[in-house]
Design a protein around this motif. Structure first.
Motif, PDB file in Angstrom:
ATOM      1  N   MET A  97       0.872  -1.266  -0.166  1.00 25.67           N
ATOM      2  CA  MET A  97       0.057   0.008  -0.063  1.00 25.67           C
ATOM      3  C   MET A  97       0.809   1.165   0.031  1.00 25.67           C
ATOM      4  O   MET A  97       0.827   2.224  -0.820  1.00 25.67           O
ATOM      5  N   ALA A  98       1.970   1.203   0.862  1.00 28.86           N
ATOM      6  CA  ALA A  98       2.927   2.412   0.842  1.00 28.86           C
ATOM      7  C   ALA A  98       3.600   2.593  -0.341  1.00 28.86           C
ATOM      8  O   ALA A  98       3.766   3.924  -0.891  1.00 28.86           O
ATOM      9  N   ASN A  99       3.837   1.419  -1.147  1.00 26.54           N
ATOM     10  CA  ASN A  99       4.590   1.676  -2.468  1.00 26.54           C
ATOM     11  C   ASN A  99       3.574   2.095  -3.698  1.00 26.54           C
ATOM     12  O   ASN A  99       3.984   3.004  -4.370  1.00 26.54           O
ATOM     13  N   LEU A 100       2.304   1.863  -3.261  1.00 29.81           N
ATOM     14  CA  LEU A 100       1.312   1.965  -4.471  1.00 29.81           C
ATOM     15  C   LEU A 100       0.597   3.208  -4.358  1.00 29.81           C
ATOM     16  O   LEU A 100      -0.036   3.782  -5.407  1.00 29.81           O
ATOM     17  N   SER A 101       0.814   3.667  -3.224  1.00 23.37           N
ATOM     18  CA  SER A 101      -0.225   4.804  -2.935  1.00 23.37           C
ATOM     19  C   SER A 101       0.262   6.248  -3.819  1.00 23.37           C
ATOM     20  O   SER A 101      -0.749   6.852  -4.147  1.00 23.37           O
ATOM     21  N   ARG A 102       1.379   6.224  -4.072  1.00 24.34           N
ATOM     22  CA  ARG A 102       1.893   7.326  -5.169  1.00 24.34           C
ATOM     23  C   ARG A 102       0.914   7.058  -6.329  1.00 24.34           C
ATOM     24  O   ARG A 102       1.173   8.337  -7.152  1.00 24.34           O
ATOM     25  N   PHE A 103       0.545   6.097  -6.773  1.00 24.66           N
ATOM     26  CA  PHE A 103      -0.031   6.066  -7.965  1.00 24.66           C
ATOM     27  C   PHE A 103      -1.538   6.424  -7.859  1.00 24.66           C
ATOM     28  O   PHE A 103      -2.348   6.318  -8.893  1.00 24.66           O
ATOM     29  N   GLU A 104      -2.128   6.490  -6.632  1.00 28.83           N
ATOM     30  CA  GLU A 104      -3.570   6.920  -6.190  1.00 28.83           C
ATOM     31  C   GLU A 104      -3.850   8.364  -6.536  1.00 28.83           C
ATOM     32  O   GLU A 104      -3.454   9.052  -5.770  1.00 28.83           O
ATOM     33  N   VAL A 135      13.120  -8.384   4.844  1.00 31.23           N
ATOM     34  CA  VAL A 135      12.879  -9.267   3.703  1.00 31.23           C
ATOM     35  C   VAL A 135      11.472  -9.165   3.194  1.00 31.23           C
ATOM     36  O   VAL A 135      11.246  -8.726   1.917  1.00 31.23           O
ATOM     37  N   LYS A 136      10.544  -8.982   4.022  1.00 30.00           N
ATOM     38  CA  LYS A 136       9.074  -8.520   3.651  1.00 30.00           C
ATOM     39  C   LYS A 136       9.041  -7.238   2.813  1.00 30.00           C
ATOM     40  O   LYS A 136       8.427  -6.937   1.775  1.00 30.00           O
ATOM     41  N   GLN A 137       9.702  -6.261   3.350  1.00 31.43           N
ATOM     42  CA  GLN A 137       9.798  -4.901   2.694  1.00 31.43           C
ATOM     43  C   GLN A 137      10.104  -4.993   1.297  1.00 31.43           C
ATOM     44  O   GLN A 137       9.864  -4.325   0.399  1.00 31.43           O
ATOM     45  N   ASN A 138      11.340  -5.777   1.291  1.00 29.34           N
ATOM     46  CA  ASN A 138      12.064  -5.977   0.002  1.00 29.34           C
ATOM     47  C   ASN A 138      11.171  -6.775  -0.984  1.00 29.34           C
ATOM     48  O   ASN A 138      10.965  -6.380  -2.147  1.00 29.34           O
ATOM     49  N   PHE A 139      10.477  -7.637  -0.565  1.00 24.93           N
ATOM     50  CA  PHE A 139       9.468  -8.500  -1.495  1.00 24.93           C
ATOM     51  C   PHE A 139       8.348  -7.212  -1.813  1.00 24.93           C
ATOM     52  O   PHE A 139       8.183  -7.215  -3.036  1.00 24.93           O
ATOM     53  N   ALA A 140       7.759  -6.572  -0.907  1.00 26.05           N
ATOM     54  CA  ALA A 140       6.924  -5.738  -1.334  1.00 26.05           C
ATOM     55  C   ALA A 140       7.421  -4.719  -2.576  1.00 26.05           C
ATOM     56  O   ALA A 140       6.674  -4.373  -3.406  1.00 26.05           O
ATOM     57  N   ASN A 141       8.674  -4.210  -2.276  1.00 26.80           N
ATOM     58  CA  ASN A 141       8.859  -3.359  -3.114  1.00 26.80           C
ATOM     59  C   ASN A 141       9.269  -3.835  -4.627  1.00 26.80           C
ATOM     60  O   ASN A 141       8.936  -3.266  -5.632  1.00 26.80           O
ATOM     61  N   ALA A 142      10.027  -5.219  -4.661  1.00 23.07           N
ATOM     62  CA  ALA A 142       9.805  -6.047  -5.948  1.00 23.07           C
ATOM     63  C   ALA A 142       8.740  -5.943  -6.684  1.00 23.07           C
ATOM     64  O   ALA A 142       8.620  -5.743  -7.643  1.00 23.07           O
ATOM     65  N   ILE A 143       7.864  -6.433  -5.731  1.00 23.43           N
ATOM     66  CA  ILE A 143       6.275  -6.879  -6.458  1.00 23.43           C
ATOM     67  C   ILE A 143       5.591  -5.608  -6.978  1.00 23.43           C
ATOM     68  O   ILE A 143       4.973  -5.644  -7.883  1.00 23.43           O
ATOM     69  N   SER A 144       5.694  -4.341  -6.067  1.00 23.09           N
ATOM     70  CA  SER A 144       5.179  -3.271  -6.670  1.00 23.09           C
ATOM     71  C   SER A 144       5.640  -2.856  -7.707  1.00 23.09           C
ATOM     72  O   SER A 144       5.066  -2.450  -8.952  1.00 23.09           O
ATOM     73  N   ASN A 145       7.213  -2.930  -7.946  1.00 23.75           N
ATOM     74  CA  ASN A 145       7.645  -2.389  -9.277  1.00 23.75           C
ATOM     75  C   ASN A 145       7.279  -3.495 -10.261  1.00 23.75           C
ATOM     76  O   ASN A 145       7.149  -3.008 -11.383  1.00 23.75           O
ATOM     77  N   LYS A 146       7.082  -4.831 -10.243  1.00 21.81           N
ATOM     78  CA  LYS A 146       6.928  -5.754 -10.964  1.00 21.81           C
ATOM     79  C   LYS A 146       5.371  -5.315 -11.744  1.00 21.81           C
ATOM     80  O   LYS A 146       5.186  -5.223 -12.878  1.00 21.81           O
ATOM     81  N   LEU A 147       4.487  -5.048 -10.588  1.00 17.15           N
ATOM     82  CA  LEU A 147       2.979  -4.719 -11.054  1.00 17.15           C
ATOM     83  C   LEU A 147       3.027  -3.336 -11.903  1.00 17.15           C
ATOM     84  O   LEU A 147       2.196  -3.344 -12.798  1.00 17.15           O
ATOM     85  N   ILE A 148       3.706  -2.462 -11.499  1.00 17.20           N
ATOM     86  CA  ILE A 148       3.826  -1.362 -12.214  1.00 17.20           C
ATOM     87  C   ILE A 148       4.269  -1.331 -13.636  1.00 17.20           C
ATOM     88  O   ILE A 148       3.696  -0.787 -14.630  1.00 17.20           O
ATOM     89  N   THR A 149       5.416  -2.021 -13.839  1.00 16.13           N
ATOM     90  CA  THR A 149       5.806  -2.320 -15.112  1.00 16.13           C
ATOM     91  C   THR A 149       4.884  -3.308 -15.961  1.00 16.13           C
ATOM     92  O   THR A 149       4.393  -2.644 -17.046  1.00 16.13           O
ATOM     93  N   GLU A 150       3.924  -4.070 -15.433  1.00 16.58           N
ATOM     94  CA  GLU A 150       2.906  -5.050 -16.071  1.00 16.58           C
ATOM     95  C   GLU A 150       1.714  -3.821 -16.514  1.00 16.58           C
ATOM     96  O   GLU A 150       1.351  -3.998 -17.517  1.00 16.58           O
ATOM     97  N   LEU A 151       1.457  -2.990 -15.574  1.00 14.94           N
ATOM     98  CA  LEU A 151       0.301  -2.235 -16.026  1.00 14.94           C
ATOM     99  C   LEU A 151       0.681  -1.260 -17.013  1.00 14.94           C
ATOM    100  O   LEU A 151      -0.088  -0.850 -17.793  1.00 14.94           O
TER     101      LEU A 151
END
Length: 126
Positions: free
Chosen positions: A21-28, A104-120
């Protein structure tokens, strides 16, 4: 990015979802006509992968799978299943292990957020 997000629900691992949520909120925002509505379901797992001769855990595998149901103008357009995994050594000090697992959870979330934004960003034909 030439789109905005509206995240309508989070299910699953609360910590990773908070980081997502913290990573993706800048796209809201409402600057863009293309607005994706997203439902998130995150599954986190910590699995023992090896033990020593005495039966003491020596390694864990941490893994996360996040499923993003992505809709555009009320219609489901794509389901993204993004995952990350990492092997860690057992840490004697449980407080230190929890601290490391949190990072590690923070790093997972960062990587997944970046992948999602790329996919979108690659979704052009809407």
């Amino acid at each position: 990015a030439n789109f905005s997000l509206e995240i309508v629900s989070f299910e699953g691992d609360r910590k990773i979802n908070n980081y997502l949520m913290a990573n993706l909120s800048r796209f809201e925002n409402d600057k863009f006509d293309r607005k994706f509505t997203i439902k998130v379901n995150t599954n986190y797992n910590k699995k023992i992968i090896s033990k020593d001769k005495t039966g003491k855990v020596t390694n864990y595998e941490l893994s996360v799978i996040s499923v993003f149901q992505t809709s555009y103008q009320g219609k489901l357009i794509k389901k993204f299943e993004l995952s990350e995994r990492k092997t860690i050594d057992n840490i004697e000090d449980k407080f230190e292990e929890q601290k490391y697992e949190k990072s590690v959870k923070q790093n997972f979330a960062n990587a997944i957020s970046n992948k999602l934004i790329t996919e979108l960003s690659l979704l052009n034909d809407l």
